[in-house]
Design an enzyme around this catalytic site. Sequence first.
Site, PDB file in Angstrom:
ATOM      1  N   GLY A   1       0.818  -1.172  -0.337  1.00  0.00           N
ATOM      2  CA  GLY A   1       0.080   0.078   0.149  1.00  0.00           C
ATOM      3  C   GLY A   1       0.979   1.293   0.045  1.00  0.00           C
ATOM      4  O   GLY A   1       0.462   2.284   0.321  1.00  0.00           O
TER       5      GLY A   1
ATOM      6  N   ASN B   1       1.543   3.005  -2.651  1.00  0.00           N
ATOM      7  CA  ASN B   1       0.702   3.937  -3.170  1.00  0.00           C
ATOM      8  C   ASN B   1      -0.664   4.715  -2.683  1.00  0.00           C
ATOM      9  O   ASN B   1      -0.980   5.865  -2.625  1.00  0.00           O
ATOM     10  CB  ASN B   1       0.113   3.311  -4.697  1.00  0.00           C
ATOM     11  CG  ASN B   1       1.433   3.303  -5.808  1.00  0.00           C
ATOM     12  OD1 ASN B   1       1.619   4.398  -6.478  1.00  0.00           O
ATOM     13  ND2 ASN B   1       2.099   2.269  -5.955  1.00  0.00           N
TER      14      ASN B   1
ATOM     15  N   ILE C   1     -11.727  -6.736 -11.784  1.00  0.00           N
ATOM     16  CA  ILE C   1     -12.850  -5.973 -11.293  1.00  0.00           C
ATOM     17  C   ILE C   1     -14.188  -6.571 -11.962  1.00  0.00           C
ATOM     18  O   ILE C   1     -14.151  -6.535 -13.131  1.00  0.00           O
ATOM     19  CB  ILE C   1     -12.877  -4.479 -11.462  1.00  0.00           C
ATOM     20  CG1 ILE C   1     -11.694  -3.868 -10.897  1.00  0.00           C
ATOM     21  CG2 ILE C   1     -14.294  -3.797 -11.091  1.00  0.00           C
ATOM     22  CD1 ILE C   1     -11.640  -3.850  -9.419  1.00  0.00           C
TER      23      ILE C   1
ATOM     24  N   ASN D   1      -6.616   2.820 -13.109  1.00  0.00           N
ATOM     25  CA  ASN D   1      -5.442   1.642 -12.480  1.00  0.00           C
ATOM     26  C   ASN D   1      -4.140   2.336 -12.760  1.00  0.00           C
ATOM     27  O   ASN D   1      -4.066   3.104 -13.624  1.00  0.00           O
ATOM     28  CB  ASN D   1      -5.572   0.439 -13.099  1.00  0.00           C
ATOM     29  CG  ASN D   1      -4.499  -0.595 -12.536  1.00  0.00           C
ATOM     30  OD1 ASN D   1      -4.454  -0.896 -11.337  1.00  0.00           O
ATOM     31  ND2 ASN D   1      -4.090  -1.252 -13.639  1.00  0.00           N
TER      32      ASN D   1
ATOM     33  N   HIS E   1      -0.172   1.110 -13.866  1.00  0.00           N
ATOM     34  CA  HIS E   1       0.752  -0.322 -14.047  1.00  0.00           C
ATOM     35  C   HIS E   1       2.122   0.102 -14.282  1.00  0.00           C
ATOM     36  O   HIS E   1       2.499   1.256 -14.643  1.00  0.00           O
ATOM     37  CB  HIS E   1       0.294  -0.784 -15.249  1.00  0.00           C
ATOM     38  CG  HIS E   1       0.829  -2.211 -15.849  1.00  0.00           C
ATOM     39  ND1 HIS E   1       0.704  -3.327 -15.310  1.00  0.00           N
ATOM     40  CD2 HIS E   1       1.899  -2.379 -16.438  1.00  0.00           C
ATOM     41  CE1 HIS E   1       1.466  -4.329 -15.369  1.00  0.00           C
ATOM     42  NE2 HIS E   1       2.261  -3.921 -16.569  1.00  0.00           N
TER      43      HIS E   1
ATOM     44  N   ASP F   1      -5.314  -4.407 -17.658  1.00  0.00           N
ATOM     45  CA  ASP F   1      -4.550  -3.562 -18.546  1.00  0.00           C
ATOM     46  C   ASP F   1      -4.612  -3.299 -19.783  1.00  0.00           C
ATOM     47  O   ASP F   1      -3.909  -2.747 -20.632  1.00  0.00           O
ATOM     48  CB  ASP F   1      -3.048  -4.308 -18.202  1.00  0.00           C
ATOM     49  CG  ASP F   1      -2.642  -4.646 -16.953  1.00  0.00           C
ATOM     50  OD1 ASP F   1      -2.948  -3.907 -16.017  1.00  0.00           O
ATOM     51  OD2 ASP F   1      -1.834  -5.552 -16.915  1.00  0.00           O
TER      52      ASP F   1
ATOM     53  N   GLU G   1       5.183   6.631  -9.462  1.00  0.00           N
ATOM     54  CA  GLU G   1       4.142   6.525  -9.346  1.00  0.00           C
ATOM     55  C   GLU G   1       3.390   7.259  -8.150  1.00  0.00           C
ATOM     56  O   GLU G   1       2.772   8.040  -8.251  1.00  0.00           O
ATOM     57  CB  GLU G   1       3.961   5.027  -8.560  1.00  0.00           C
ATOM     58  CG  GLU G   1       4.178   3.964  -9.698  1.00  0.00           C
ATOM     59  CD  GLU G   1       3.839   2.534  -9.314  1.00  0.00           C
ATOM     60  OE1 GLU G   1       3.447   1.551 -10.009  1.00  0.00           O
ATOM     61  OE2 GLU G   1       3.975   2.221  -8.170  1.00  0.00           O
TER      62      GLU G   1
HETATM   63  C1  GAR Z   1       2.722  -0.805  -7.588  1.00  0.00           C
HETATM   64  O1  GAR Z   1       4.057  -0.791  -8.258  1.00  0.00           O
HETATM   65  C2  GAR Z   1       1.781  -0.839  -8.689  1.00  0.00           C
HETATM   66  O2  GAR Z   1       2.143  -0.218 -10.067  1.00  0.00           O
HETATM   67  C3  GAR Z   1       1.687  -2.377  -9.383  1.00  0.00           C
HETATM   68  O3  GAR Z   1       1.910  -3.043  -7.855  1.00  0.00           O
HETATM   69  C4  GAR Z   1       2.553  -2.101  -6.903  1.00  0.00           C
HETATM   70  C5  GAR Z   1       1.876  -2.017  -5.588  1.00  0.00           C
HETATM   71  O4  GAR Z   1       2.825  -1.582  -4.815  1.00  0.00           O
HETATM   72  N1  GAR Z   1       0.731  -2.710  -9.878  1.00  0.00           N
HETATM   73  C6  GAR Z   1       0.502  -3.635 -10.728  1.00  0.00           C
HETATM   74  O5  GAR Z   1       1.596  -4.377 -11.065  1.00  0.00           O
HETATM   75  C7  GAR Z   1      -0.833  -3.992 -11.580  1.00  0.00           C
HETATM   76  N2  GAR Z   1      -0.840  -4.942 -12.618  1.00  0.00           N
HETATM   77  P1  GAR Z   1       2.016  -0.913  -3.569  1.00  0.00           P
HETATM   78  O6  GAR Z   1       1.175  -1.808  -2.930  1.00  0.00           O
HETATM   79  O7  GAR Z   1       3.448  -0.488  -2.414  1.00  0.00           O
HETATM   80  O8  GAR Z   1       1.312   0.316  -3.819  1.00  0.00           O
END
Ligand code: GAR
Length: 190
Positions: A12, A14, A88, A102, A104, A145, A174
């Site tokens: 989490g 992000n 989803i 989303n 990626h 995606d 991000e």
């Molecule tokens: C993030 O880097 C996000 O871009 C990726 O998971 C990570 C979550 O990190 N998402 C994907 O790969 C979706 N296909 P976080 O839990 O520390 O935010």
Amino acid sequence: MINLAVFASGSGTNFQAIVDYFTGHKLIRVKLLLCNRAGAGVLERASNARVDSIVFTAGDLRCSNIVPDALLRYDIDFIVLAGFMLKIPGNILNAYPDRIVNIHPALLPKYGGKGMYGLHVHKAVINAGEKFSGITIHMVNEEYDKGSIVSQHTCEVYPNDTPESLAERIHKLEYYWYPRIIEKLLVRDS
Ligand code: GAR
């Protein structure tokens, strides 16, 4: 106020960046965290930030009304996926047309699709010898995606990069861009 729900499955970071950015915002607030993994780090972050959270299973998401009911109860206007690893379902997509976004950790359409998440993505990028990678923020549809791209931001891939060192550079992109692009989408729509 515009109420956001964040869906997340993992640590989490992000989610944290989004909560931090919108704390004290005039128009937008993070109202709810939805998480499919009991014990995920994001739940503690939500509790520290005093954001309510709901935990459900993959089966609940597909076959129950736990999630749609929560979205209604919390009066959610817009959904943000932040490291959420499940698809989803159609009923939620239909209830939030063009209102689910989303992030990626690569430059789609390359390095996307089922199984492409987290370090798997960065390993694939490095193994392919790419000179650049980055992030893609896109709207969500029924395919992993594949929704329309809202914005992309790039960084270099260095010859000595490991998946972890590249992940760190991608995370910085991000944390900076995701909240700002969400804000731009919402302010444009309001
Ligand atoms: C993030 O880097 C996000 O871009 C990726 O998971 C990570 C979550 O990190 N998402 C994907 O790969 C979706 N296909 P976080 O839990 O520390 O935010």
